[in-house]
Design a protein around this motif. Structure first.
Motif, PDB file in Angstrom:
ATOM      1  N   PHE A  51     -19.640   5.626 -17.981  1.00 30.82           N
ATOM      2  CA  PHE A  51     -20.333   4.999 -16.864  1.00 30.82           C
ATOM      3  C   PHE A  51     -21.703   5.615 -16.545  1.00 30.82           C
ATOM      4  O   PHE A  51     -22.631   4.892 -16.232  1.00 30.82           O
ATOM      5  N   PRO A  52     -21.883   6.939 -16.599  1.00 31.28           N
ATOM      6  CA  PRO A  52     -23.192   7.485 -16.266  1.00 31.28           C
ATOM      7  C   PRO A  52     -24.231   7.195 -17.347  1.00 31.28           C
ATOM      8  O   PRO A  52     -23.916   6.735 -18.443  1.00 31.28           O
ATOM      9  N   LEU A  53     -25.467   7.466 -17.034  1.00 34.69           N
ATOM     10  CA  LEU A  53     -26.566   7.419 -17.996  1.00 34.69           C
ATOM     11  C   LEU A  53     -26.723   6.068 -18.680  1.00 34.69           C
ATOM     12  O   LEU A  53     -27.052   5.996 -19.856  1.00 34.69           O
ATOM     13  N   CYS A  54     -26.477   4.991 -17.957  1.00 33.14           N
ATOM     14  CA  CYS A  54     -26.536   3.670 -18.584  1.00 33.14           C
ATOM     15  C   CYS A  54     -27.807   2.905 -18.233  1.00 33.14           C
ATOM     16  O   CYS A  54     -27.945   1.742 -18.613  1.00 33.14           O
ATOM     17  N   SER A  55     -28.746   3.529 -17.519  1.00 28.51           N
ATOM     18  CA  SER A  55     -29.951   2.816 -17.102  1.00 28.51           C
ATOM     19  C   SER A  55     -30.874   2.508 -18.278  1.00 28.51           C
ATOM     20  O   SER A  55     -31.716   1.607 -18.192  1.00 28.51           O
ATOM     21  N   GLN A  56     -30.730   3.231 -19.398  1.00 28.31           N
ATOM     22  CA  GLN A  56     -31.589   3.009 -20.564  1.00 28.31           C
ATOM     23  C   GLN A  56     -30.892   2.182 -21.640  1.00 28.31           C
ATOM     24  O   GLN A  56     -31.225   2.275 -22.815  1.00 28.31           O
ATOM     25  N   TYR A  57     -29.948   1.343 -21.231  1.00 23.22           N
ATOM     26  CA  TYR A  57     -29.175   0.582 -22.222  1.00 23.22           C
ATOM     27  C   TYR A  57     -30.060  -0.268 -23.126  1.00 23.22           C
ATOM     28  O   TYR A  57     -29.784  -0.422 -24.313  1.00 23.22           O
ATOM     29  N   GLN A  58     -31.151  -0.826 -22.564  1.00 20.84           N
ATOM     30  CA  GLN A  58     -32.003  -1.721 -23.358  1.00 20.84           C
ATOM     31  C   GLN A  58     -32.663  -0.981 -24.516  1.00 20.84           C
ATOM     32  O   GLN A  58     -32.841  -1.542 -25.609  1.00 20.84           O
ATOM     33  N   LYS A  59     -32.996   0.279 -24.300  1.00 22.69           N
ATOM     34  CA  LYS A  59     -33.594   1.099 -25.359  1.00 22.69           C
ATOM     35  C   LYS A  59     -32.686   1.162 -26.576  1.00 22.69           C
ATOM     36  O   LYS A  59     -33.143   0.997 -27.719  1.00 22.69           O
ATOM     37  N   TYR A  60     -31.400   1.382 -26.358  1.00 24.97           N
ATOM     38  CA  TYR A  60     -30.467   1.532 -27.469  1.00 24.97           C
ATOM     39  C   TYR A  60     -30.124   0.183 -28.093  1.00 24.97           C
ATOM     40  O   TYR A  60     -29.978   0.087 -29.321  1.00 24.97           O
ATOM     41  N   LEU A  61     -30.035  -0.842 -27.281  1.00 28.13           N
ATOM     42  CA  LEU A  61     -29.798  -2.182 -27.831  1.00 28.13           C
ATOM     43  C   LEU A  61     -30.959  -2.582 -28.735  1.00 28.13           C
ATOM     44  O   LEU A  61     -30.743  -3.089 -29.856  1.00 28.13           O
ATOM     45  N   ASN A  62     -32.182  -2.349 -28.288  1.00 29.04           N
ATOM     46  CA  ASN A  62     -33.351  -2.660 -29.109  1.00 29.04           C
ATOM     47  C   ASN A  62     -33.343  -1.847 -30.403  1.00 29.04           C
ATOM     48  O   ASN A  62     -33.710  -2.357 -31.470  1.00 29.04           O
ATOM     49  N   ALA A  63     -32.921  -0.589 -30.301  1.00 24.33           N
ATOM     50  CA  ALA A  63     -32.886   0.265 -31.491  1.00 24.33           C
ATOM     51  C   ALA A  63     -31.904  -0.270 -32.522  1.00 24.33           C
ATOM     52  O   ALA A  63     -32.184  -0.261 -33.736  1.00 24.33           O
ATOM     53  N   TYR A  64     -30.748  -0.751 -32.063  1.00 23.57           N
ATOM     54  CA  TYR A  64     -29.774  -1.314 -33.002  1.00 23.57           C
ATOM     55  C   TYR A  64     -30.275  -2.622 -33.609  1.00 23.57           C
ATOM     56  O   TYR A  64     -30.019  -2.908 -34.783  1.00 23.57           O
ATOM     57  N   HIS A 112      -7.334   0.672 -15.831  1.00 21.25           N
ATOM     58  CA  HIS A 112      -7.258   1.186 -14.458  1.00 21.25           C
ATOM     59  C   HIS A 112      -8.442   2.067 -14.045  1.00 21.25           C
ATOM     60  O   HIS A 112      -9.024   1.847 -12.981  1.00 21.25           O
ATOM     61  N   PRO A 113      -8.860   3.063 -14.848  1.00 17.96           N
ATOM     62  CA  PRO A 113      -9.967   3.919 -14.413  1.00 17.96           C
ATOM     63  C   PRO A 113     -11.311   3.185 -14.341  1.00 17.96           C
ATOM     64  O   PRO A 113     -12.247   3.672 -13.702  1.00 17.96           O
ATOM     65  N   GLU A 114     -11.415   2.038 -15.031  1.00 26.71           N
ATOM     66  CA  GLU A 114     -12.680   1.302 -15.048  1.00 26.71           C
ATOM     67  C   GLU A 114     -12.879   0.441 -13.798  1.00 26.71           C
ATOM     68  O   GLU A 114     -14.017   0.143 -13.416  1.00 26.71           O
ATOM     69  N   ARG A 115     -11.793   0.039 -13.174  1.00 22.39           N
ATOM     70  CA  ARG A 115     -11.871  -0.978 -12.131  1.00 22.39           C
ATOM     71  C   ARG A 115     -12.706  -0.580 -10.922  1.00 22.39           C
ATOM     72  O   ARG A 115     -13.384  -1.443 -10.346  1.00 22.39           O
ATOM     73  N   PRO A 116     -12.724   0.700 -10.518  1.00 21.37           N
ATOM     74  CA  PRO A 116     -13.589   1.054  -9.388  1.00 21.37           C
ATOM     75  C   PRO A 116     -15.085   1.036  -9.740  1.00 21.37           C
ATOM     76  O   PRO A 116     -15.927   1.082  -8.830  1.00 21.37           O
ATOM     77  N   HIS A 117     -15.414   0.998 -11.031  1.00 19.97           N
ATOM     78  CA  HIS A 117     -16.803   1.171 -11.454  1.00 19.97           C
ATOM     79  C   HIS A 117     -17.403  -0.078 -12.100  1.00 19.97           C
ATOM     80  O   HIS A 117     -18.570  -0.400 -11.850  1.00 19.97           O
TER      81      HIS A 117
END
Length: 259
Positions: A51-64, A112-117
Motif C-alpha cells: 500500500f505505501p509508496l504508490c504515488s509514482q505508479y505511473q512511472k513504473y507502468l510507463n517503464a514496463y 481481509h487486510p486489504e479491505r481497510p485500504h
C-alpha cells in the motif's frame, strides 16, 4: 493450426518498500524471458510494494510499456497499487509487445487486510480483451476462489486467464493451519487445475516466493501454467525464480488463435 506460445512465469521475492530494487529485479527476469524468445512474461501481485509508496505508479507502468516495446514481449507486470485522490486501487495491466496497454483489471475480491485500504472494482463486470495471444482475461489473487469470475471471462471469449498473486501459507486461519500447515498450498494446487478443467482454459498463475536459498517460511510459491489434460506445467516450489513453458493452444480445442 493452433499456435504455440512460450510463457515465462516470474516468481519474485519482493523486499518490503524497496520499490527500485524490486523493479530492477523484475526487469532482469523479463530481459531473461525475452532472451529465451518468450511471448509473455507475468509478474506477481504487489511485486513492487504494497500500500505505501504508490504515488509514482505511473512511472513504473510507463517503464514496463517501454520495456515491452524494446524487447518485443507481452508483459503483465503483476499488480501496481495506484493512488487516485483518496482512493487506493490494486490494478493488473496487459501490455502488448508494442508497448500498448490492451487491458486492465482492478481487483474485485479483496483479502481481509486489504479491505481497510483498497477500493474494490465492486460490481464492474469481468471483461475479456483481444491480445496478440488471443482473447485474455485477468483476475488477481483471491479472485481465484470465485468460479463465477472465470465463467464471466470465458463467456466473453477468454481462453487464457492470467492471475498475478501474493498468496502465502499463513493466509489460512489458525484452526485450518492446525489441521494442515500446507492447507493453502493444497487449495492452490487443487483449484488452479480444477479451474482450467472446468472452463477449458489456460490459467497463468504468478505468485510471490521466498528468498533464493533462504529459510523455509510461509511462502506458498507454486507459480505455474495450468492446462486441461496435463494439469500444472512448470510448477515452481516456494523460492524466487522463473519458469518457462511452451503451450500448444490446440490443447484448448484449437480456439486460442491470435488476433
Amino acid at each position: 493450426m493452433a499456435p504455440t506460445y512460450k510463457i515465462a512465469v516470474i516468481q519474485l521475492h519482493p523486499k518490503p518498500l524497496a520499490v527500485e530494487d524490486n523493479h530492477s529485479k523484475a526487469v532482469e527476469f523479463i530481459r531473461e524471458a525475452a532472451s529465451q524468445s518468450c511471448d509473455l512474461a507475468v509478474l506477481p501481485e504487489y511485486h513492487l510494494t504494497s500500500f505505501p509508496l504508490c504515488s509514482q505508479y505511473q512511472k513504473y507502468l510507463n517503464a514496463y510499456c517501454s520495456l515491452a516495446a524494446e524487447l518485443n514481449i507481452n508483459i503483465v507486470p503483476g499488480t501496481i497499487v495506484e493512488t487516485h485522490d483518496t482512493l487506493l486501487t490494486n490494478v493488473a495491466y496487459f501490455i502488448s509487445n508494442t508497448g500498448a496497454i490492451l487491458g486492465q483489471y482492478q481487483k474485485k475480491n479483496l483479502w481481509h487486510p486489504e479491505r481497510p485500504h483498497l477500493t474494490s472494482s465492486a460490481h464492474e463486470p469481468h471483461v475479456a480483451f483481444d491480445t496478440p495471444l488471443g482473447k485474455v482475461g485477468m483476475l488477481i489473487c483471491w479472485d481465484l476462489a470465485f468460479p463465477e469470475a472465470f465463467r464471466e471471462l470465458i463467456a466473453g471469449g477468454a481462453k487464457m486467464i492470467i492471475i498475478p498473486t501474493f498468496w502465502s501459507l499463513a493466509d489460512c486461519t489458525e484452526k485450518g493451519l492446525a489441521y494442515n500447515a500446507q492447507s493453502e498450498a493444497l487449495f492452490l494446487e487443487s483449484t488452479l487445475v480444477a479451474r482450467c478443467f472446468e472452463n477449458t482454459c489456460m490459467v497463468v498463475f504468478a505468485n510471490a516466493g521466498g528468498k533464493k536459498g533462504g529459510k523455509k517460511g510461509s511462502w506458498a510459491g507454486l507459480s505455474q501454467v495450468a492446462v486441461p489434460f496435463k494439469g500444472a506445467l512448470g510448477k515452481m516450489g516456494d523460492e524466487e525464480g522463473m519458469s518457462v513453458v511452451e503451450v500448444d493452444m490446440q490443447i484448448l480445442g484449437g480456439c486460442g488463435g491470435g488476433v
